[in-house]
Scaffold this active site. Sequence first.
Site, PDB file in Angstrom:
ATOM      1  N   ASP A 148      61.576 -11.005   9.919  1.00  0.00           N
ATOM      2  CA  ASP A 148      62.261 -10.726  11.181  1.00  0.00           C
ATOM      3  C   ASP A 148      63.767 -10.642  11.067  1.00  0.00           C
ATOM      4  O   ASP A 148      64.436 -10.430  12.079  1.00  0.00           O
ATOM      5  CB  ASP A 148      61.920 -11.834  12.183  1.00  0.00           C
ATOM      6  N   ASP A 165      59.214 -18.560  10.439  1.00  0.00           N
ATOM      7  CA  ASP A 165      59.991 -18.740  11.660  1.00  0.00           C
ATOM      8  C   ASP A 165      60.560 -17.411  12.160  1.00  0.00           C
ATOM      9  O   ASP A 165      61.244 -16.699  11.419  1.00  0.00           O
ATOM     10  CB  ASP A 165      61.152 -19.711  11.417  1.00  0.00           C
ATOM     11  N   ASP A 208      57.089 -13.947   6.298  1.00  0.00           N
ATOM     12  CA  ASP A 208      58.021 -15.007   6.659  1.00  0.00           C
ATOM     13  C   ASP A 208      57.334 -15.820   7.761  1.00  0.00           C
ATOM     14  O   ASP A 208      56.323 -15.396   8.319  1.00  0.00           O
ATOM     15  CB  ASP A 208      59.331 -14.370   7.147  1.00  0.00           C
TER      16      ASP A 208
END
Length: 218
Positions: A167, A10, A8
């Site tokens: 995250d 961001d 991922d």
Amino acid sequence: MSRAVIFDLDGTLIDSAPDIHAAANRLMAQHGFAAFTPDETRSFIGSGVPHFITCCLTARGRAGDGALRARMIEEFIADYETAVTLTQVYPGVMGALDGLAGADLALGLCTNKPKGPAHAVLAHLGLDGYFPVIIGGDSLTVRKPDPAPLQATAAALGARDMVFVGDSEVDAETAARAGVPFVLYTEGYRKGPVERITHDRAFSDFTDLPGLITDLLS
């Protein structure tokens, strides 16, 4: 390569929340709405720009205005293309990427950020050379947590075995639906506690990541 690590963006590789916050408040001011706090916009991040703008409008009591939503999505993406100056790479990321690439692992990126802004921020931060395959939030007709973007990233890399690093709850669900091991970066934009997010490994320091990946793929 048959083995890959897909990331991922961001909240995983980069802390882009300050730029997203600034871009959101420029857009809100343009339309006569009150500004948001950094924590408010951070809580909206993770499911792509349309969801982000829906959250913004919901918070200001205008969730039902479809025409305004469509216009603001376009305007936000146009501004977001160059919103890179406040974004920073998390500590240890480049060393970890070098270590993984040196271990003969293909690297890919699967993000809900639109592809244009993703390419712009990666180039600005010097990360673009690591990722031959980037699937953004507008690359397909669906976004994470649908597994299709992650599967498309793996297919483009020619990967049979892979690990997904993210995250958030969205990333965890994406990996689970794709049947892929998930490694959770605990310092990003998750909404709840680590123990409530399904994961195979978790880490807070990128120097630990190559070892975790080697363990999972061995």
